[in-house]
Design a protein around this motif. Sequence first.
Motif, PDB file in Angstrom:
ATOM      1  N   ASP A 151       0.820  -1.214   0.000  1.00 34.19           N
ATOM      2  CA  ASP A 151       0.000   0.000   0.000  1.00 34.19           C
ATOM      3  C   ASP A 151       0.853   1.262   0.000  1.00 34.19           C
ATOM      4  N   ILE A 152       2.024   1.209   0.635  1.00 30.55           N
ATOM      5  CA  ILE A 152       2.895   2.383   0.712  1.00 30.55           C
ATOM      6  C   ILE A 152       3.845   2.361  -0.478  1.00 30.55           C
ATOM      7  N   LYS A 153       3.599   3.252  -1.420  1.00 31.37           N
ATOM      8  CA  LYS A 153       4.395   3.304  -2.648  1.00 31.37           C
ATOM      9  C   LYS A 153       5.728   4.012  -2.435  1.00 31.37           C
ATOM     10  N   ASP A 154       5.764   4.958  -1.531  1.00 28.24           N
ATOM     11  CA  ASP A 154       7.005   5.670  -1.213  1.00 28.24           C
ATOM     12  C   ASP A 154       6.861   6.242   0.195  1.00 28.24           C
ATOM     13  N   SER A 155       7.870   6.021   1.018  1.00 23.48           N
ATOM     14  CA  SER A 155       7.789   6.485   2.407  1.00 23.48           C
ATOM     15  C   SER A 155       8.816   7.550   2.731  1.00 23.48           C
ATOM     16  N   MET A 156       9.569   8.012   1.736  1.00 24.57           N
ATOM     17  CA  MET A 156      10.686   8.915   2.023  1.00 24.57           C
ATOM     18  C   MET A 156      10.460  10.340   1.544  1.00 24.57           C
ATOM     19  N   LEU A 157       9.479  10.559   0.693  1.00 20.46           N
ATOM     20  CA  LEU A 157       9.286  11.895   0.147  1.00 20.46           C
ATOM     21  C   LEU A 157       8.657  12.815   1.191  1.00 20.46           C
ATOM     22  N   GLY A 158       9.265  13.982   1.372  1.00 12.69           N
ATOM     23  CA  GLY A 158       8.778  14.938   2.369  1.00 12.69           C
ATOM     24  C   GLY A 158       7.764  15.908   1.813  1.00 12.69           C
ATOM     25  N   LEU A 159       6.943  15.476   0.867  1.00 14.54           N
ATOM     26  CA  LEU A 159       5.837  16.280   0.359  1.00 14.54           C
ATOM     27  C   LEU A 159       4.567  15.511   0.644  1.00 14.54           C
ATOM     28  N   ARG A 160       3.847  15.936   1.678  1.00 13.71           N
ATOM     29  CA  ARG A 160       2.682  15.160   2.133  1.00 13.71           C
ATOM     30  C   ARG A 160       1.768  16.031   2.976  1.00 13.71           C
ATOM     31  N   VAL A 161       0.499  15.659   3.006  1.00 17.41           N
ATOM     32  CA  VAL A 161      -0.499  16.353   3.831  1.00 17.41           C
ATOM     33  C   VAL A 161      -0.843  15.465   5.017  1.00 17.41           C
ATOM     34  N   TYR A 162      -0.589  15.989   6.212  1.00 18.92           N
ATOM     35  CA  TYR A 162      -0.886  15.254   7.439  1.00 18.92           C
ATOM     36  C   TYR A 162      -2.250  15.663   7.997  1.00 18.92           C
ATOM     37  N   PRO A 163      -3.101  14.690   8.374  1.00 17.05           N
ATOM     38  CA  PRO A 163      -4.255  15.010   9.209  1.00 17.05           C
ATOM     39  C   PRO A 163      -3.749  15.225  10.634  1.00 17.05           C
ATOM     40  N   LEU A 164      -3.876  16.421  11.149  1.00 21.11           N
ATOM     41  CA  LEU A 164      -3.114  16.800  12.340  1.00 21.11           C
ATOM     42  C   LEU A 164      -3.552  16.084  13.613  1.00 21.11           C
ATOM     43  N   THR A 165      -4.838  15.855  13.787  1.00 23.36           N
ATOM     44  CA  THR A 165      -5.287  15.231  15.036  1.00 23.36           C
ATOM     45  C   THR A 165      -4.668  13.855  15.204  1.00 23.36           C
ATOM     46  N   ALA A 166      -4.770  13.007  14.181  1.00 27.29           N
ATOM     47  CA  ALA A 166      -4.216  11.656  14.265  1.00 27.29           C
ATOM     48  C   ALA A 166      -2.696  11.691  14.345  1.00 27.29           C
ATOM     49  N   THR A 167      -2.078  12.612  13.633  1.00 29.99           N
ATOM     50  CA  THR A 167      -0.618  12.666  13.586  1.00 29.99           C
ATOM     51  C   THR A 167      -0.028  13.099  14.921  1.00 29.99           C
ATOM     52  N   VAL A 168      -0.562  14.156  15.498  1.00 32.34           N
ATOM     53  CA  VAL A 168      -0.021  14.634  16.776  1.00 32.34           C
ATOM     54  C   VAL A 168      -0.330  13.636  17.890  1.00 32.34           C
ATOM     55  N   ALA A 169      -1.477  12.945  17.799  1.00 35.22           N
ATOM     56  CA  ALA A 169      -1.767  11.891  18.780  1.00 35.22           C
ATOM     57  C   ALA A 169      -0.688  10.812  18.736  1.00 35.22           C
ATOM     58  N   LEU A 170      -0.242  10.453  17.534  1.00 34.24           N
ATOM     59  CA  LEU A 170       0.840   9.478  17.406  1.00 34.24           C
ATOM     60  C   LEU A 170       2.136  10.033  17.987  1.00 34.24           C
ATOM     61  N   LEU A 171       2.426  11.295  17.694  1.00 27.42           N
ATOM     62  CA  LEU A 171       3.650  11.910  18.222  1.00 27.42           C
ATOM     63  C   LEU A 171       3.645  11.946  19.746  1.00 27.42           C
ATOM     64  N   ASP A 172       2.463  12.022  20.338  1.00 26.65           N
ATOM     65  CA  ASP A 172       2.356  12.012  21.804  1.00 26.65           C
ATOM     66  C   ASP A 172       2.565  10.615  22.384  1.00 26.65           C
ATOM     67  N   GLN A 173       2.333   9.588  21.561  1.00 30.00           N
ATOM     68  CA  GLN A 173       2.388   8.214  22.049  1.00 30.00           C
ATOM     69  C   GLN A 173       3.763   7.577  21.896  1.00 30.00           C
ATOM     70  N   VAL A 174       4.452   7.920  20.798  1.00 30.10           N
ATOM     71  CA  VAL A 174       5.689   7.218  20.441  1.00 30.10           C
ATOM     72  C   VAL A 174       6.780   8.237  20.134  1.00 30.10           C
ATOM     73  N   LYS A 175       7.982   7.967  20.592  1.00 32.24           N
ATOM     74  CA  LYS A 175       9.124   8.811  20.238  1.00 32.24           C
ATOM     75  C   LYS A 175       9.672   8.329  18.904  1.00 32.24           C
ATOM     76  N   LEU A 176       9.531   9.139  17.886  1.00 31.29           N
ATOM     77  CA  LEU A 176       9.973   8.772  16.548  1.00 31.29           C
ATOM     78  C   LEU A 176      11.391   9.264  16.286  1.00 31.29           C
ATOM     79  N   GLY A 177      11.986   8.729  15.233  1.00 41.73           N
ATOM     80  CA  GLY A 177      13.287   9.214  14.803  1.00 41.73           C
ATOM     81  C   GLY A 177      13.225  10.699  14.494  1.00 41.73           C
ATOM     82  N   GLN A 178      14.303  11.405  14.762  1.00 39.98           N
ATOM     83  CA  GLN A 178      14.295  12.857  14.642  1.00 39.98           C
ATOM     84  C   GLN A 178      15.019  13.374  13.412  1.00 39.98           C
ATOM     85  N   ARG A 179      15.599  12.472  12.626  1.00 38.48           N
ATOM     86  CA  ARG A 179      16.349  12.951  11.465  1.00 38.48           C
ATOM     87  C   ARG A 179      15.742  12.382  10.181  1.00 38.48           C
ATOM     88  N   MET A 180      16.530  11.885   9.271  1.00 43.10           N
ATOM     89  CA  MET A 180      16.005  11.427   7.990  1.00 43.10           C
ATOM     90  C   MET A 180      15.160  10.155   8.115  1.00 43.10           C
TER      91      MET A 180
END
Length: 245
Positions: free
Chosen positions: A147-176
């Motif tokens: 389903d994920i055709k490309d995961s590296m391109l930094g051109l994307r639209v985030y739905p903010l509620t779901a995205t920030v909820a994830l950021l609150d739950q998990v510490k993600l990588g901070q660089r590339m």
Amino acid sequence: MRNCFVIPIYNHHETIAATVAALLPYQLPLIIVDDGSDLPTKQVLAQLAQQHSLIQLLTLAENGGKGAAVTAGLRHALQLGLSHALQIDADGQHDTKDIPAFWQLSAEQPLALISGAPLYDDSMPRSRRIGRHITHFWVHIETLSRDIKDSMLGLRVYPLTATVALLDQVKLGQRMDFDIEIMVRLYWQGVVVQFLPTKVIYPQGGRSHFNLLRDNWLISKMHTRLFFGMIWRAPKLLWRKWQRV
């Protein structure tokens, strides 16, 4: 839909003015996150912020990486009461003419993550092309799907509620590693990921902040985490896949 742009920047004083000029006609807030840039970049950013009321400039005290900058921008956007943020790089690689299509698809599927599926020309370095193929292979394993055709391109639209909820739950990588990990983890949580083809170029004389040793090491560690995270999620992922058959 209460939209904005989030632009992480680190030492791209040569290209940021052109990026801003291409985005201003949309009359949306531009949240520019200065990730501890050098003095020339800070001077250009200060001038742009003074000239354009749409710009909101966030300044990180030191360079924390692309992921740290994007995270700060997304959190700030949600605090402003916005619903969706289009992440775009400051270096001129992304084709801003495709932005209306991104906003249109996001309006049609407001809960989805809308990402670019890059169309590269001959300017793409061979080493980067090989690296992308390796990451695609692992992402297909980590999601048990294509389903994920490309995961590296930094051109994307985030739905903010779901995205920030994830950021609150998990510490993600901070660089590339950030762009890859956040997409996989949003997919794990059931967020639909949609793709739009878009041209991407590597401008002649452009400045890349990809550190061959450090970032490949961080990406390798991230794939290890995601692989083991996939194992206990496998029944749910397979069930989701079976339901769509």
